[in-house]
Design an enzyme around this catalytic site. Structure first.
Site, mmCIF file in Angstrom:
data_model
loop_
_atom_site.group_PDB
_atom_site.id
_atom_site.type_symbol
_atom_site.label_atom_id
_atom_site.label_comp_id
_atom_site.label_asym_id
_atom_site.label_seq_id
_atom_site.Cartn_x
_atom_site.Cartn_y
_atom_site.Cartn_z
ATOM 1 N N PRO A 293 0.787 -1.242 0.000
ATOM 2 C CA PRO A 293 0.000 0.000 0.000
ATOM 3 C C PRO A 293 0.816 1.288 0.000
ATOM 4 O O PRO A 293 0.247 2.377 -0.101
ATOM 5 C CB PRO A 293 -0.831 -0.114 1.290
ATOM 6 N N LYS A 297 -1.623 2.563 -4.558
ATOM 7 C CA LYS A 297 -1.951 2.242 -5.948
ATOM 8 C C LYS A 297 -2.975 1.119 -6.141
ATOM 9 O O LYS A 297 -3.475 0.920 -7.251
ATOM 10 C CB LYS A 297 -0.670 1.852 -6.715
HETATM 11 P P1 RFL Z 1 -11.589 -6.519 -3.518
HETATM 12 O O1 RFL Z 1 -11.886 -5.197 -2.914
HETATM 13 O O2 RFL Z 1 -10.814 -7.508 -2.751
HETATM 14 O O3 RFL Z 1 -13.003 -7.133 -3.892
HETATM 15 C C1 RFL Z 1 -13.148 -8.467 -4.303
HETATM 16 C C2 RFL Z 1 -14.537 -8.933 -3.943
HETATM 17 O O4 RFL Z 1 -14.710 -10.270 -4.409
HETATM 18 C C3 RFL Z 1 -15.331 -11.044 -3.401
HETATM 19 N N1 RFL Z 1 -14.970 -12.448 -3.628
HETATM 20 C C4 RFL Z 1 -15.798 -13.357 -4.142
HETATM 21 N N2 RFL Z 1 -17.070 -13.273 -4.561
HETATM 22 C C5 RFL Z 1 -17.638 -14.409 -5.032
HETATM 23 N N3 RFL Z 1 -17.010 -15.614 -5.085
HETATM 24 C C6 RFL Z 1 -15.731 -15.738 -4.686
HETATM 25 N N4 RFL Z 1 -15.109 -16.910 -4.749
HETATM 26 C C7 RFL Z 1 -15.079 -14.582 -4.192
HETATM 27 N N5 RFL Z 1 -13.838 -14.354 -3.694
HETATM 28 C C8 RFL Z 1 -13.794 -13.056 -3.363
HETATM 29 C C9 RFL Z 1 -14.798 -10.463 -2.103
HETATM 30 O O5 RFL Z 1 -15.647 -10.758 -1.011
HETATM 31 C C10 RFL Z 1 -14.753 -8.983 -2.440
HETATM 32 O O6 RFL Z 1 -15.947 -8.324 -2.103
HETATM 33 O O7 RFL Z 1 -10.883 -6.363 -4.932
HETATM 34 P P2 RFL Z 1 -11.006 -5.211 -6.071
HETATM 35 O O8 RFL Z 1 -12.452 -4.882 -6.352
HETATM 36 O O9 RFL Z 1 -10.145 -5.624 -7.185
HETATM 37 O O10 RFL Z 1 -10.444 -3.892 -5.403
HETATM 38 C C11 RFL Z 1 -9.090 -3.798 -5.108
HETATM 39 C C12 RFL Z 1 -8.900 -2.976 -3.837
HETATM 40 O O11 RFL Z 1 -9.802 -3.409 -2.835
HETATM 41 C C13 RFL Z 1 -7.468 -3.124 -3.323
HETATM 42 O O12 RFL Z 1 -6.524 -2.976 -4.363
HETATM 43 C C14 RFL Z 1 -7.091 -2.112 -2.272
HETATM 44 O O13 RFL Z 1 -8.021 -2.001 -1.233
HETATM 45 C C15 RFL Z 1 -5.738 -2.573 -1.696
HETATM 46 N N6 RFL Z 1 -5.534 -2.103 -0.360
HETATM 47 C C16 RFL Z 1 -5.127 -0.829 -0.220
HETATM 48 N N7 RFL Z 1 -4.872 -0.077 -1.335
HETATM 49 C C17 RFL Z 1 -4.503 1.186 -1.211
HETATM 50 O O14 RFL Z 1 -4.293 1.855 -2.236
HETATM 51 N N8 RFL Z 1 -4.350 1.744 0.046
HETATM 52 C C18 RFL Z 1 -4.621 1.030 1.205
HETATM 53 O O15 RFL Z 1 -4.508 1.536 2.308
HETATM 54 C C19 RFL Z 1 -5.009 -0.311 1.099
HETATM 55 N N9 RFL Z 1 -5.265 -1.072 2.201
HETATM 56 C C20 RFL Z 1 -5.770 -2.943 0.757
HETATM 57 C C21 RFL Z 1 -5.638 -2.378 2.047
HETATM 58 C C22 RFL Z 1 -6.134 -4.295 0.620
HETATM 59 C C23 RFL Z 1 -6.351 -5.118 1.719
HETATM 60 N N10 RFL Z 1 -6.651 -6.527 1.486
HETATM 61 C C24 RFL Z 1 -7.020 -6.983 0.162
HETATM 62 C C25 RFL Z 1 -6.439 -7.551 2.396
HETATM 63 C C26 RFL Z 1 -5.907 -3.176 3.162
HETATM 64 C C27 RFL Z 1 -6.270 -4.529 3.023
HETATM 65 C C28 RFL Z 1 -6.552 -5.302 4.282
HETATM 66 C C1 PHB Z 2 -4.910 5.317 3.581
HETATM 67 O O1 PHB Z 2 -5.431 4.288 4.015
HETATM 68 O O2 PHB Z 2 -5.412 6.440 3.801
HETATM 69 C C2 PHB Z 2 -3.664 5.236 2.799
HETATM 70 C C3 PHB Z 2 -3.050 4.016 2.641
HETATM 71 C C4 PHB Z 2 -1.870 3.943 1.907
HETATM 72 C C5 PHB Z 2 -1.317 5.077 1.355
HETATM 73 C C6 PHB Z 2 -1.952 6.294 1.506
HETATM 74 C C7 PHB Z 2 -3.125 6.376 2.232
HETATM 75 O O3 PHB Z 2 -0.159 5.013 0.661
#
Ligand code: RFL
Ligand code: PHB
Length: 390
Positions: A293, A297
């Site tokens: 993170p 991106k």
């Molecule tokens: P998502 O958001 O994981 O959504 C995928 C959805 O698919 C469902 N799913 C299923 N549904 C049906 N059948 C199955 N077999 C399935 N398997 C899974 C899930 O329940 C879910 O609802 O993927 P998507 O849409 O591609 O979006 C991507 C973003 O969510 C992700 O890139 C970011 O959130 C990454 N990420 C972060 N990115 C940042 O830029 N800044 C952050 O601070 C940040 N924190 C994070 C994060 C990702 C995390 N993950 C994946 C563990 C923190 C966490 C905890």
């Molecule tokens: C946020 O959760 O606000 C967040 C996470 C990762 C970043 C910036 C912001 O690099």
């Protein structure tokens, strides 16, 4: 049941894809394993590139973001007792980022899907793609003990890193590239005023820290922790104490603390699967790639995938042109690899790597010192942070 595009996953990728297709007159069915409340309870990304903000506006889901989101023209880096600002807007010809939580983006997308009568099926168990290498793919699932099936022209796997989409591609047709980092981020969300009006990324001898926010009254903070960290050992007091120690004194002195609303640990990983398609299956978002993170991106890459994939599907249905669908994987991967490189380099620059010793730390400090002494280096970082063009 029959539809044009079967979408697995109601995260931001799946919902945004179904919304854009709907506006282009192409129907889809979204299958989600979890409940809607569960999907909306996940606290994840917070920084939207201009490309994603523009996509949300074009998809008619940008109103609340424009009213409540915070436009940031700069970002700050703390290291070696210094606090330096990267003037994003000044260095990129006016480009900015939007601070607006992923939870809010997902909420707005759900509202739009509801208003347009879009089909999103929750608590769909055992979603399984079939016939992906034929002209007639279909998806099966169960819900409440009953079996269901939807026939479609294409399947979009928007089901995140642990989804079924990528796993449906035969092993010999996929190459996976991975890097796992030896630490995670402990994150806290609190109803407190953000310590600064912009983000602060801190490189500190005790480990990385990040000050972010969701609004003027909601803060999001992170500290680097070892992978085997027991979250039960991290009281709110301990978290605030540790965060303060990693920030420049004048910043720590004005940090407002309070009870955590959410506290979780996320491991850091870089991952890319190639190619992002197999027969009539297309991977988008975390289903195909993960970034640490540090560069903010993850969500933004999901959006650029959806941009390329929706354009390709629209070209197929409106113009009978298959070429963009064939080129999807290659086109999306060119942008993905650049964001992978940036996220990896920000991670390497800002975290403490115990195995690298004092040499590694000196190199980090030399690089940070160089960065803020060179307009070229600052421009390169700013250009990547606001997001490369689609
Ligand atoms: P998502 O958001 O994981 O959504 C995928 C959805 O698919 C469902 N799913 C299923 N549904 C049906 N059948 C199955 N077999 C399935 N398997 C899974 C899930 O329940 C879910 O609802 O993927 P998507 O849409 O591609 O979006 C991507 C973003 O969510 C992700 O890139 C970011 O959130 C990454 N990420 C972060 N990115 C940042 O830029 N800044 C952050 O601070 C940040 N924190 C994070 C994060 C990702 C995390 N993950 C994946 C563990 C923190 C966490 C905890
Ligand atoms: C946020 O959760 O606000 C967040 C996470 C990762 C970043 C910036 C912001 O690099």
């Amino acid at each position: 049941m029959k539809t044009k595009v079967g979408i697995i996953g109601a995260g931001p990728s799946g919902l945004l894809l179904s919304q854009i297709l709907h506006l282009a007159g192409i129907d889809s069915v979204v299958l989600e394993r979890k409940s809607r409340d569960y999907v909306l309870s996940r606290i994840r990304a917070g920084v939207l590139e201009q490309g994603l903000a523009d996509m949300l506006r074009a998809a008619e889901v940008g109103k609340r973001m424009d009213a409540e989101g915070l436009v940031h023209e700069g970002v700050n880096l703390a290291f070696d007792g210094r606090l330096e600002r990267l003037d994003l807007a000044g260095l990129t010809g006016g480009k900015t980022v939007m601070v607006y939580g992923q939870t809010e983006v997902t909420h707005d997308l759900y509202e739009a899907r509801d208003a347009m009568g879009g089909t999103v099926i929750h608590e769909a168990d055992d979603v399984t793609p079939h016939g992906l290498d034929t002209d007639r793919p279909y998806l099966t699932w169960t819900k409440g003990g009953e079996a269901f099936r939807v026939d479609c022209d294409f399947v979009a796997a928007c089901d995140g890193f642990h989804g079924v989409g990528r796993q449906s591609i035969p092993k010999d047709r996929l190459v996976e590239h991975e890097k796992v980092y030896p630490f995670g981020w402990l994150g806290v969300l609190s109803r407190t005023r953000p310590v600064d009006h912009e983000l602060i990324y801190a490189n500190h001898e005790r480990g990385f820290a990040l000050c972010s926010m969701r609004s003027d009254v909601l803060s999001r903070y992170y500290v680097q922790v070892p992978l085997d960290t027991d979250i039960g050992q991290w009281s709110d007091d301990r978290f605030w104490e540790e965060l303060k120690r990693r920030l420049p004194q004048e910043v720590a002195a004005r940090l407002e603390t309070g009870p955590s609303i959410e506290k979780s640990i996320a491991p850091l990983r870089s991952f890319v699967a190639e190619p992002l398609s197999y027969g009539r299956l297309f991977l988008a978002g975390d289903a195909g790639h993960i970034v640490p993170p540090t560069g903010a991106k993850g969500l933004n890459l999901a959006a650029s995938d959806v941009h390329y994939l929706s354009r390709a599907l629209i070209a197929h249905y409106h113009e009978g042109d298959e070429s963009a669908l064939r080129a999807y994987s290659e086109k999306a991967l060119r942008r993905i690899w650049k964001a992978e490189r940036f996220s990896w380099s920000m991670t390497m620059l800002l975290h403490r790597f115990p195995a690298e010793g004092s040499f590694g730390q000196r190199i980090q400090h030399a690089e940070l010192d160089y960065l803020f002494g060179s307009k070229a280096a600052m421009t390169a970082m700013a250009e990547n942070y606001v997001g490369l063009p689609y």
